[in-house]
Design an enzyme around this catalytic site. Structure first.
Site, PDB file in Angstrom:
ATOM      1  N   GLU A  40       0.864  -1.181   0.000  1.00 27.89           N
ATOM      2  CA  GLU A  40       0.000   0.000   0.000  1.00 27.89           C
ATOM      3  C   GLU A  40       0.902   1.234   0.000  1.00 27.89           C
ATOM      4  O   GLU A  40       2.013   1.221   0.536  1.00 27.89           O
ATOM      5  CB  GLU A  40      -0.847  -0.019   1.276  1.00 27.89           C
ATOM      6  N   LYS A 112      -9.911   0.646  -1.725  1.00 31.48           N
ATOM      7  CA  LYS A 112      -9.933   0.149  -0.346  1.00 31.48           C
ATOM      8  C   LYS A 112     -11.305   0.339   0.289  1.00 31.48           C
ATOM      9  O   LYS A 112     -11.837   1.455   0.349  1.00 31.48           O
ATOM     10  CB  LYS A 112      -8.870   0.891   0.471  1.00 31.48           C
ATOM     11  N   CYS A 148      -4.490  -3.376   3.535  1.00 38.31           N
ATOM     12  CA  CYS A 148      -4.193  -3.036   4.924  1.00 38.31           C
ATOM     13  C   CYS A 148      -5.322  -3.327   5.917  1.00 38.31           C
ATOM     14  O   CYS A 148      -5.552  -4.475   6.281  1.00 38.31           O
ATOM     15  CB  CYS A 148      -3.754  -1.571   4.994  1.00 38.31           C
TER      16      CYS A 148
END
Length: 268
Positions: A40, A112, A148
């Site tokens: 990321e 995300k 993440c």
């Protein structure tokens, strides 16, 4: 399939970060990898003005990334920032925290879904959330994309498995702090078990190992790993920048799912 995990330290300079990507991709391709995965925020480290570096998918950063993938005959997956089209509390344009995959099978992006509003950090102040799971295909293998904080939400990983994923990538810029390395290892192993997929957990290296001072932004702790569907790490890094290369066998996924069919046995 042979895969590479590029654990690096991003800086505030997107072009310098692309130079790192190219170096890792070149070395990975020379060792036979067909998929090279980066963390990321590969484009630009957290703790910097993301709205000033964000670009659309047809912008120069992704264009060069695609050129790198084409030059070395690999699929490259890396974390970038694209324009969000909304204003944050500070009046600046928000971005979309994006994972882009580019290679012989084309260009795909994932936005995300779960934003890191935790431990005193509010990603939602500067980032627009996505809402769609994404799967790519590399060499006939279906691969899910996550970023993440997504790793704390097992439902996403089981959804990707339901949709055919045999491998799931989690690219991260994992924040440092008490117990955070242990949580990263535990969560990544658990998501491999939840989904009975290979998990490619690729984080930013710990910037303090390269002489960069610690920051309050979630910049990275290292400990990237390739984890098999039983939760065992096939290969793993320490905190420093490192290139990991390993082989994955999709037949193992099928065998584990016959042995412990947690996806098929779910009741909720």
């Amino acid at each position: 399939m042979r895969v590479a995990l590029g654990q690096l330290v991003s800086s505030a300079d997107p072009q310098a970060n692309l130079d790192l990507v190219e170096d890792y991709a070149r070395r990975a391709a020379a060792d036979g990898a067909g998929l090279v995965v980066f963390p990321e925020a590969t484009m630009c480290a957290f703790g910097n003005r993301l709205d000033t570096v964000a670009e659309p998918l047809d912008g120069p950063w992704v264009t060069r990334l695609t050129g790198i993938a084409r030059s070395y005959g690999v699929t490259v997956v890396a974390g970038i920032f694209t324009p969000g089209g909304e204003r944050g509390p500070d009046g600046r344009e928000k971005v979309i925290n994006t994972l882009v995959a580019t290679g012989p099978d084309g260009l795909t992006s994932y936005h995300k879904i779960h934003l890191f509003d935790a431990f005193g950090f509010a990603e939602s102040d500067t980032v627009v959330a996505g809402d769609q799971p994404v799967i790519i295909e590399v060499g006939g293998t279906k691969i899910g994309l996550t970023l993440c904080y997504d790793v704390r939400f097992p439902g996403l990983y089981q959804t990707l498995a339901d949709r055919g994923a045999e491998v799931i990538i989690v690219s991260a810029s994992w924040g440092a702090g008490p117990g955070k390395v242990q949580q990263w290892k535990l969560l990544t192993q658990a998501r491999a078990l939840d989904s009975t997929c290979y998990l490619l957990a690729v984080g930013q290296a710990d910037p303090t190992t390269t002489g960069v001072g610690a920051t309050v932004a979630p910049t990275g702790v290292g400990y990237s790993a390739a984890i098999d569907p039983t939760g065992a790490a096939i290969t793993a890094a320490g905190p420093e920048p490192e290139l990991l290369i390993t082989d994955l066998d999709p037949a193992v996924v099928a065998a584990v799912r016959r042995s412990i069919p947690v996806i098929a046995n779910r009741r909720f």
